[in-house]
Scaffold this active site. Structure first.
Site, PDB file in Angstrom:
ATOM      1  N   ASP A 240       0.779  -1.217   0.022  1.00  0.00           N
ATOM      2  CA  ASP A 240       0.010   0.179  -0.120  1.00  0.00           C
ATOM      3  C   ASP A 240       0.968   1.357  -0.066  1.00  0.00           C
ATOM      4  OD1 ASP A 240      -2.534   1.510   0.594  1.00  0.00           O
ATOM      5  OD2 ASP A 240      -3.242  -0.348   1.456  1.00  0.00           O
TER       6      ASP A 240
ATOM      7  N   ASP B 114      -3.244   4.954  -2.220  1.00  0.00           N
ATOM      8  CA  ASP B 114      -4.484   5.348  -1.560  1.00  0.00           C
ATOM      9  C   ASP B 114      -4.770   6.636  -1.846  1.00  0.00           C
ATOM     10  OD1 ASP B 114      -5.547   4.686   1.177  1.00  0.00           O
ATOM     11  OD2 ASP B 114      -4.561   6.565   1.803  1.00  0.00           O
TER      12      ASP B 114
ATOM     13  N   GLU C 167      -6.524   3.915  -5.875  1.00  0.00           N
ATOM     14  CA  GLU C 167      -7.801   3.873  -5.067  1.00  0.00           C
ATOM     15  C   GLU C 167      -8.650   5.192  -5.901  1.00  0.00           C
ATOM     16  OE1 GLU C 167      -9.825   3.848  -0.809  1.00  0.00           O
ATOM     17  OE2 GLU C 167      -7.887   5.124  -1.187  1.00  0.00           O
TER      18      GLU C 167
ATOM     19  N   HIS D 190     -11.065  -3.631   3.278  1.00  0.00           N
ATOM     20  CA  HIS D 190     -11.099  -3.312   4.651  1.00  0.00           C
ATOM     21  C   HIS D 190     -11.587  -2.101   5.115  1.00  0.00           C
ATOM     22  CE1 HIS D 190      -8.415  -0.733   2.483  1.00  0.00           C
ATOM     23  NE2 HIS D 190      -8.324  -0.092   3.219  1.00  0.00           N
ATOM     24  N   ASP D 191     -12.344  -1.363   3.805  1.00  0.00           N
ATOM     25  CA  ASP D 191     -13.156  -0.115   4.313  1.00  0.00           C
ATOM     26  C   ASP D 191     -14.507  -0.526   4.065  1.00  0.00           C
ATOM     27  OD1 ASP D 191     -10.942   1.349   4.633  1.00  0.00           O
ATOM     28  OD2 ASP D 191     -10.877   1.801   2.485  1.00  0.00           O
TER      29      ASP D 191
HETATM   30  C1  NOJ Z   1      -8.548   4.765   2.137  1.00  0.00           C
HETATM   31  C2  NOJ Z   1      -8.014   3.573   2.817  1.00  0.00           C
HETATM   32  O1  NOJ Z   1      -8.420   2.558   2.075  1.00  0.00           O
HETATM   33  C3  NOJ Z   1      -8.573   3.786   4.042  1.00  0.00           C
HETATM   34  O2  NOJ Z   1      -8.762   2.555   5.115  1.00  0.00           O
HETATM   35  C4  NOJ Z   1      -7.877   4.979   4.725  1.00  0.00           C
HETATM   36  O3  NOJ Z   1      -8.477   5.023   6.077  1.00  0.00           O
HETATM   37  C5  NOJ Z   1      -8.174   6.120   4.078  1.00  0.00           C
HETATM   38  N1  NOJ Z   1      -7.652   6.037   2.635  1.00  0.00           N
HETATM   39  C6  NOJ Z   1      -7.151   7.231   4.570  1.00  0.00           C
HETATM   40  O4  NOJ Z   1      -5.727   6.773   4.277  1.00  0.00           O
END
Ligand code: NOJ
Length: 601
Positions: A137, A239, A298, A372-373
């Site tokens: 990441d 990210d 992302e 994970h989100d």
């Molecule tokens: C996206 C990530 O997937 C998430 O987990 C994170 O909290 C935010 N960006 C901030 O880095």
């Protein structure tokens, strides 16, 4: 002919450092006579299946309750056995963990809880030995407020690192509102007394945004990326990369403007600055183009109209991007990740079909249903009731692995792991959830009702619970106290039980990967066509090359559903998550959550 030992050692070394030289990724062209296939160049990252591992939750080796690198290394045979090709690992760098590693205090170090750089080197070597690739990441929109750069920057207005961040001197008054995602007051500016200034943080105040307009900062980032590539990592998931380039005049923006000019709200606005492409092209030239690696954006805030700009091979930026339109379906407007149980399948089909067409001739897409989100895919898109969990997990796996685009599969989904559905806020650990809970509390809202919405909703800890290895204490994840509770259903849902059951979701996942791998032209590159778009229960599509055509049927409902095949001649079934298809005249009667890929004659 005799070779000296040092000569042989250097040859072996050069062979093992294959990441350090550029290999043409797209050397084999698809047969251009194949009118049905996407005629993009082939690439290993297009044909791969990515398995995402949240390291904190995968396997703990030292009993501190937190997953670590040694734990993961010990489970690589399992990972390999799945048939996946690439592991995407969430951040493992030095971090005080305000946001579980998305707040980096040292890009060249390993988070203490996860181990040491030596552990990392072993992990990488062991992965490569098994033919697995490692994608890290890359979090460079922001770092941690405990990073040395920020400590220096906040010490004085004239510090050399001051311009690594975005500041607003308080003598100019309060800066215009910008949202800070993980703050109870919702503000993306934090006042810093020492220099009487505000600094910008799009996430928590522990995550100050980096100033990409500063060439010195960019140079440092590229050098850091080069160091990781020289170590041999195989790529980066980037990210929130579209937001690195911001409108630094920080104008006042009204809600009306946001709605009218930036239909997608703040994230569309954040991602709207064209300089991002200048930076990514520079990054490509300085770093990415030198290695045979893969990159994934992302794609926060990107749309069907803008995504291609990130992944068009002629622009020399990134390889893939993932959109949010799919995972935003069903979230009710104005409420935090509250899932509408009556989300619409036709809308779901439209979104995935429209995104497929974005990359039909150029660029490359991705497919994912959870990470994970997000909540667990089976709870959200399938059905986690015991009688339907297995079938609906397999159905979703069939979808992910039969679409065009690189599939990103989240750890534990191969077992059908479900949302944990906490009753109490005390069980949650996630910074985002804490902020959202605080907002409801401050507004005098109904906290109990809010917690209820998160059971089937998107609270991120739902998808972060420890991997369920067996039915023993803590599911075999740790001998200590797990950092986040283990789901009670570990007694039923776990790797050991799934290995023993020939019909398990785990074996189905392996079978489905094998099917994709055995039919690369068809299932990876073949043309996708949506059928029967308005059908509210069944997602049906074909994949085809000029040699072969298959029909994919997915019943997304907990009842028998009908697909009318018309004149189509169904041949052999390639995979089916239950009994053979039942056909009455032209009607295919699908069992609840049935999934089948069937050849068309
Ligand atoms: C996206 C990530 O997937 C998430 O987990 C994170 O909290 C935010 N960006 C901030 O880095």
């Amino acid at each position: 002919m005799k070779y000296s030992i040092p000569f042989l050692i250097s040859i072996i070394f050069l062979m093992s450092c294959n990441q350090q030289k550029k290999e043409p990724t797209g050397s084999t062209k698809l047969n251009n006579n194949n009118a049905f296939a996407n005629v993009n160049d082939r690439a290993w990252w297009k044909e791969a299946v990515v398995y995402q591992i949240y390291p904190r939750s995968f396997k703990d080796s030292d009993g501190d309750g937190i997953g670590d690198l040694k734990g993961l290394t010990g489970k690589l045979d399992y990972v390999k056995s799945l048939g996946v090709d690439i592991v995407w690992l969430n951040p493992i760098y030095g971090s005080p963990n305000a946001d579980n590693g998305y707040d980096i205090s040292n890009y060249d170090d390993i988070m203490k809880e996860f181990g040491t750089m030596a552990d990392f080197d072993v992990l990488l070597a062991q992965m490569h030995k098994r033919g697995l690739k490692l994608v890290m990441d890359l979090v460079v929109n922001h770092c941690s407020d405990e990073h040395e750069w920020f400590k220096q920057a906040r010490s004085s207005r004239t510090n050399k690192y001051r311009n690594y961040f975005h500041w607003w001197p308080a003598e100019r008054g309060k800066p215009a509102f910008r949202p800070g995602s993980f703050e109870v007051d919702g503000s993306g500016w934090r006042y810093d007394t020492l220099t009487n200034s505000y600094y910008l943080h799009y996430f928590s105040y522990k995550q100050p945004d980096l100033n990409w307009e500063n060439p010195e900062l960019r140079k440092e980032i590229y050098a850091m990326m080069n160091r990781w590539f020289k170590k041999g990592v195989d790529g980066f998931r980037m990210d929130v990369i579209p937001v690195i380039a911001k409108d630094t005049s920080f104008p006042v923006i009204t809600q009306k403007e946001l709605d009218e000019k930036y239909g997608g709200g703040w994230f569309t606005y954040f991602a709207s600055t064209p300089a991002v492409h200048t930076y990514l092209q520079e990054m490509n030239k300085e770093v990415l183009s030198k290695y045979d690696i893969m990159t994934l954006a992302e794609g926060a805030g990107t749309t069907k109209a803008t995504a291609m700009n990130f992944v068009d091979p002629d622009r020399h930026e990134l390889d893939m991007s993932y959109h949010f339109e799919g995972v935003d379906i069903g979230y009710e407007k104005g409420a935090y990740k509250k899932m509408n149980p009556n989300w619409s399948l036709p809308e779901f089909k439209n979104v995935y079909s429209a995104w497929d067409s974005v990359f039909a001739n150029k660029g490359w897409g991705t497919i994912y249903l959870g990470n994970h989100d997000q909540p667990r895919m089976v709870t959200r898109w399938g059905n986690d009731a015991p009688e339907f969990r297995d079938a609906s997990s397999k159905m979703l796996t069939t979808f992910l692995l039969s679409m065009r685009g690189t599939p990103y599969y989240y750890y534990g989904d191969e077992l059908g792991m479900t949302n944990i559905k906490f009753d109490k806020i005390e069980d949650y650990r996630d910074i985002e959830m804490m902020a959202e809970y605080g907002k409801v509390k401050n507004a005098g809202g109904d906290l109990k009702a809010f917690l209820e919405t998160q059971k089937n909703g998107g609270a991120r800890d739902n998808g972060r619970t420890p991997m369920q290895w067996d039915s023993l204490a803590n599911a075999g994840f740790t001998t200590g106290i797990p950092w986040l509770k283990v789901n009670d259903n570990k007694n039923v849902i776990n790797v050991a039980a799934a290995e023993k059951n020939a019909n398990s979701t785990l074996h189905y996942f392996r079978k489905m990967i094998k099917l994709r791998k055995d039919n690369i032209d068809l299932l990876v590159y073949g043309k996708y066509t949506l059928l029967d778009a308005p059908n509210a229960d069944v997602y049906a599509y074909t994949r085809e090359t000029d040699k072969q055509k298959v029909l994919v049927l997915l019943n997304f409902k907990n009842k028998i559903a009908v697909f009318d095949k018309g004149k189509m001649q169904l041949g052999n079934e390639m995979i089916n998550n239950m009994q053979n298809l039942k056909i009455e005249g032209t009607k295919v009667m699908l069992q609840p959550y049935q999934a089948c890929i069937v050849k068309l004659n």
